[in-house]
Design an enzyme around this catalytic site. Structure first.
Site, PDB file in Angstrom:
ATOM      1  N   GLU A 131      75.950  26.584 -11.598  1.00  0.00           N
ATOM      2  CA  GLU A 131      75.345  27.810 -12.128  1.00  0.00           C
ATOM      3  C   GLU A 131      74.441  27.511 -13.323  1.00  0.00           C
ATOM      4  OE1 GLU A 131      78.400  30.677 -13.025  1.00  0.00           O
ATOM      5  OE2 GLU A 131      78.488  31.352 -10.962  1.00  0.00           O
TER       6      GLU A 131
ATOM      7  N   GLU B 263      80.901  31.121  -4.264  1.00  0.00           N
ATOM      8  CA  GLU B 263      82.070  31.604  -5.020  1.00  0.00           C
ATOM      9  C   GLU B 263      82.163  33.095  -4.774  1.00  0.00           C
ATOM     10  OE1 GLU B 263      82.354  30.704  -9.191  1.00  0.00           O
ATOM     11  OE2 GLU B 263      81.659  28.650  -8.875  1.00  0.00           O
TER      12      GLU B 263
HETATM   13  C1  GLA Z   1      81.531  31.140 -12.310  1.00  0.00           C
HETATM   14  C2  GLA Z   1      81.845  29.659 -12.381  1.00  0.00           C
HETATM   15  C3  GLA Z   1      83.272  29.358 -12.016  1.00  0.00           C
HETATM   16  C4  GLA Z   1      84.210  30.311 -12.696  1.00  0.00           C
HETATM   17  C5  GLA Z   1      83.833  31.735 -12.323  1.00  0.00           C
HETATM   18  C6  GLA Z   1      84.711  32.791 -12.962  1.00  0.00           C
HETATM   19  O1  GLA Z   1      81.200  31.517 -11.074  1.00  0.00           O
HETATM   20  O2  GLA Z   1      80.990  28.913 -11.556  1.00  0.00           O
HETATM   21  O3  GLA Z   1      83.552  28.054 -12.407  1.00  0.00           O
HETATM   22  O4  GLA Z   1      84.125  30.139 -14.062  1.00  0.00           O
HETATM   23  O5  GLA Z   1      82.542  31.995 -12.780  1.00  0.00           O
HETATM   24  O6  GLA Z   1      86.024  32.598 -12.666  1.00  0.00           O
END
Ligand code: GLA
Length: 765
Positions: free
Chosen positions: A185, A262
């Site tokens: 991210e 995710e």
């Molecule tokens: C983002 C991150 C994950 C985690 C989520 C929240 O998507 O990539 O590693 O921190 O947020 O749980």
């Protein structure tokens, strides 16, 4: 002769054992991005991945959890690699025991599961410093997650070491690994294609050109760092509109396979805030919709597990340390048991599976409880000290060569009258102040505190500051999170009728590292009755070992160790009041329990229960931001802008002229129900100002259920939002404390899901 035979036999046995483990179940193959679909060995394939983190599961339970994911209907496991558990000290690598990632992948393969690896270097994941090792911070000017030469040098060494474990396990080499993620991210951190490109090149150097690489981001920012030769995937949570989430990707890359890398099943908990849950029906519906459309996904988390020891991180802006449990309201709970979400999702995944899903495996151990145990032996903090230094200025942990634990700072005071104000710049994280050994108060970074009113002190009195660190921030620019006292300590007082600021110098600084290896070597100096800060030890007997949840609600703040295993942090404020203790770490017969408590217990007793307590707040004050004293009187104030926002999406509102003040307030008019996902202030060039020191100051209405308090509007997470309580009437007022006088020329504004758009009157004062 006999011994030669034995040798040959042993060599053959070792080869057989080695082949048995490494033998590919899937055979050597390929995994690529084809036209609108992934291709496994040339055939269209939908990834149904379960995100699980091997360090958050005790190794003896790995196989059970893998089988649970398979029986849920998943075909892949998705895992992060946490750099800081594998390289605890610069240059010292550990891939053994619970860190044996290759063994985890081989187990996955044994059960016919594919694996997606996300080797960072940064991972976020509510994990200490987002997976980066704290020792990087010893280089004070380091630029983390940028092309800083030292950072990149260490990244390359680390990825090479991970490669030594995992390169033999890629699909091309007959292993289960089908895909690997580049960084994590990055759009939430910055814009730097060259940096992301270097991480990609590093992985290519280690794994060759055949392994499919991807990068994940949000639909609002993935284009910022998107590299042409990587697969792009989206991250979003339960309740999102699936088509909207992929709309931009589809228009930019019409033939890309679609994947939600995710899909957040639930959410993580922070100390001092309510336990988070997300509706099962929304999660299952989202997965169903994706499968109807042939979209691949990874369910984050399918099984969250536990951030054992000191590995839980902290969220930012502000400082919001994460609790130890990483249950995440996931389908497989912290203990590895199926929840309502599990059964509902399994039914849905069964619909999309040609064969009958495998039976749900039996739990490896049962659940037990045990009655109260009084910890009769205790030792004070002073007696736990490791090293002591004398220094003119305060030093942070990193300068004291300590990653985690407690530091005790003492200095001799000048005479001060009543009302002097102590300021700690900056307190990382929980400070308790003592004058001549008597506690005079605390400074809590979680509450945004820096100051404390001192009682009158005499010249020569000793001021002692006991500073306990929590997890390092794992999100945003604030990951460069030094521990202890990071700058200086001052006292503001009256001298000869004038205000004076004294910078306190000449410190004695002692360290107490938090590891079992250090704490368990100290001789006991006191026995009960004792209730102050220190280390408490006791024994308990079990007729049979089993999983249990150790209740610490009578204790203050610190860490728990059972039979030498670091089970994690506790804090009386909650919401988590029990720590998960896996049965595989308990003995039938005698067990040792050790509680390190920097505050001290009300009663030195623990007990084991068969259910967790994850939602009991024992807060000194409400989680709401509604202190009447914080409500400004804006009746006669003139708004800098009156605006009518649209119902959805990011919107920018420029002010006719920049306005200066410490507080940014918005009055929402015309609608009772208001939601707000994210809010930024802009400078005169339209650039977003830092929110590092922002604090949610006031909201006239907040919905506590589901955690929709005002801080959610400034937490960098588009998927969380502030919303008003149903039934509370317009107008609604929110106030953000920007920490210092700031010139604001506009705002960036993202409403949450809502049926009506309110009017806005914006104030800066
Ligand atoms: C983002 C991150 C994950 C985690 C989520 C929240 O998507 O990539 O590693 O921190 O947020 O749980």
């Amino acid at each position: 002769m006999k011994s030669l035979f034995r040798l040959v036999y042993a060599a053959i046995a070792a080869m057989v054992a080695c082949c048995a483990v490494a033998a590919p179940v899937h055979g050597s193959g390929t995994f690529t991005a084809g036209d609108k679909t992934f291709l496994l060995n040339g055939t269209p394939f939908i990834v149904k991945a379960a995100e699980v983190h091997y360090p958050r599961i005790p190794q003896p339970y790995w196989e059970h959890r893998i089988k649970m994911c398979k029986s849920l209907g998943m075909n892949t496991l998705c895992l992060y690699v946490f750099w800081n558990i594998h390289e605890p000290k610069e240059g010292q690598f550990d891939f053994s025991g619970n860190n044996d990632i290759a063994a985890f992948c081989r187990l996955a393969q044994k059960h016919g599961m594919y694996v997606i690896v996300r080797p960072g270097p940064y991972v976020c994941a509510e994990w200490e410093m987002g997976g980066l090792p704290w020792w990087l911070l010893k280089k004070k000017d380091i630029r983390l997650r940028e092309r800083d030469p030292y950072f990149m040098e260490r990244v390359k060494i680390f990825e090479q070491k991970v490669g030594e474990q995992l390169a033999p396990l890629t699909i091309a080499n007959g292993g289960p690994i089908i895909m690997m993620q580049v960084e994590n991210e990055y759009g939430s951190y910055g814009e730097d294609k060259q940096y992301v490109g270097e991480i990609r090149n590093t992985l290519r150097d280690v794994y060759g050109k055949d392994l499919t690489l991807f990068q994940c981001d949000w639909s609002s920012n993935f284009h910022l760092n998107g590299l042409d030769d990587l697969v792009w995937t989206m991250n979003f949570g339960t309740g999102s509109n699936i088509d909207e989430q992929f709309a931009r990707l589809k228009s930019m890359r019409p033939s890309s396979p679609l994947m939600c890398s995710e899909f957040w099943s639930g959410w993580f908990d922070k100390w001092g805030a309510r336990h988070e849950t997300r509706p099962a029906a929304d999660m299952v519906d989202g997965i169903d919709q994706m499968l109807q459309r042939g979209i691949s996904f990874s369910l984050y988390m399918t099984h969250g597990g536990t951030s054992f020891g000191h590995w839980a991180g902290a969220n930012s802006p502000g400082f919001a340390p994460d609790v130890t449990s990483y249950d995440y309201d996931a389908p497989i709970n912290e203990q590895g048991a199926p929840t309502e979400k599990f059964w509902l999702l399994r039914n849905t995944l069964q619909k999309y599976s040609k064969s009958k899903l495998p039976a749900v495996p039996k739990a490896p151990m049962g659940t037990i409880s045990f009655p109260g145990v009084t910890l009769t032996r205790a030792i004070t903090l002073d007696a736990l000290v490791d090293t002591t230094v004398h220094s003119r200025d305060v030093k942070c942990f990193e300068d004291l060569d300590m990653g985690w634990g407690t530091a005790i700072y003492s200095t001799i005071m000048p005479a001060l009258g009543e009302g002097a104000m102590l300021t700690v710049n900056e307190p990382h994280d929980y400070v308790q102040a003592y004058v001549n050994g008597t506690r005079v108060g605390s400074i809590d970074r979680v509450l945004g505190e820096r100051t404390l009113a001192l009682p009158a002190v005499n010249r020569g009195d000793t001021l002692t500051l006991v500073v306990e660190a929590m997890g390092r921030i794992n999100f945003g620019r604030a990951i460069k999170d030094y521990k202890g006292i990071t700058q200086d300590v001052t006292v503001t007082c009256e001298l000869d009728g004038n205000e004076a600021v004294i910078n306190l110098k000449d410190w004695t600084i002692s360290t107490i590292p938090d590891g079992y290896d250090h704490l368990s070597t100290k001789p006991f100096v006191t026995t009960l009755p004792q209730s102050g800060p220190g280390l408490y030890v006791g024994k308990f007997n079990l007729k049979k070992a089993g999983d249990t949840f150790i209740n610490l609600q009578h204790w203050g703040k610190g860490q728990l160790f059972v039979n030498g295993h670091a089970l994690g942090r506790f804090w009386s404020i909650g919401p988590q009041q029990t720590l998960y203790c896996p049965g595989c770490w308990l003995n039938k017969g005698e067990n040792e329990i050790m509680v390190y408590d920097v505050v001290g217990p009300a009663k030195a007793e623990v007990w084991g229960q068969d259910k967790p307590e994850l939602d009991l707040l024992q807060l000194p004050k409400s989680a709401k931001h509604n202190a009447p004293g914080n409500r400004p009187d804006l009746n006669s104030a003139t708004p800098v802008l009156v605006a009518t926002p649209a119902l959805a999406g990011w919107q920018t509102f420029g002010f006719p002229a920049a306005a200066t003040g410490r507080y940014l307030a918005i009055e929402f008019t015309g609608s009772d129900a208001v939601t707000l996902s994210e809010l930024y202030a802009l400078d005169a060039r339209g650039k977003r100002l830092s929110r590092e020191n922002w604090v949610a100051h006031y909201a006239d209405s907040e919905l506590l259920a589901g955690n929709h308090t005002l801080d959610k509007a400034i937490d960098l997470q588009e998927s969380t939002h502030w919303c008003t309580e149903p039934g509370s009437p317009a107008p609604h007022l929110i106030v953000i404390d920007m920490g210092e006088k700031t010139s604001v020329a506009g705002i960036d504004y993202l409403p949450g899901k809502s049926l009506t758009a309110p009017g806005m009157r914006i104030f800066v004062y």
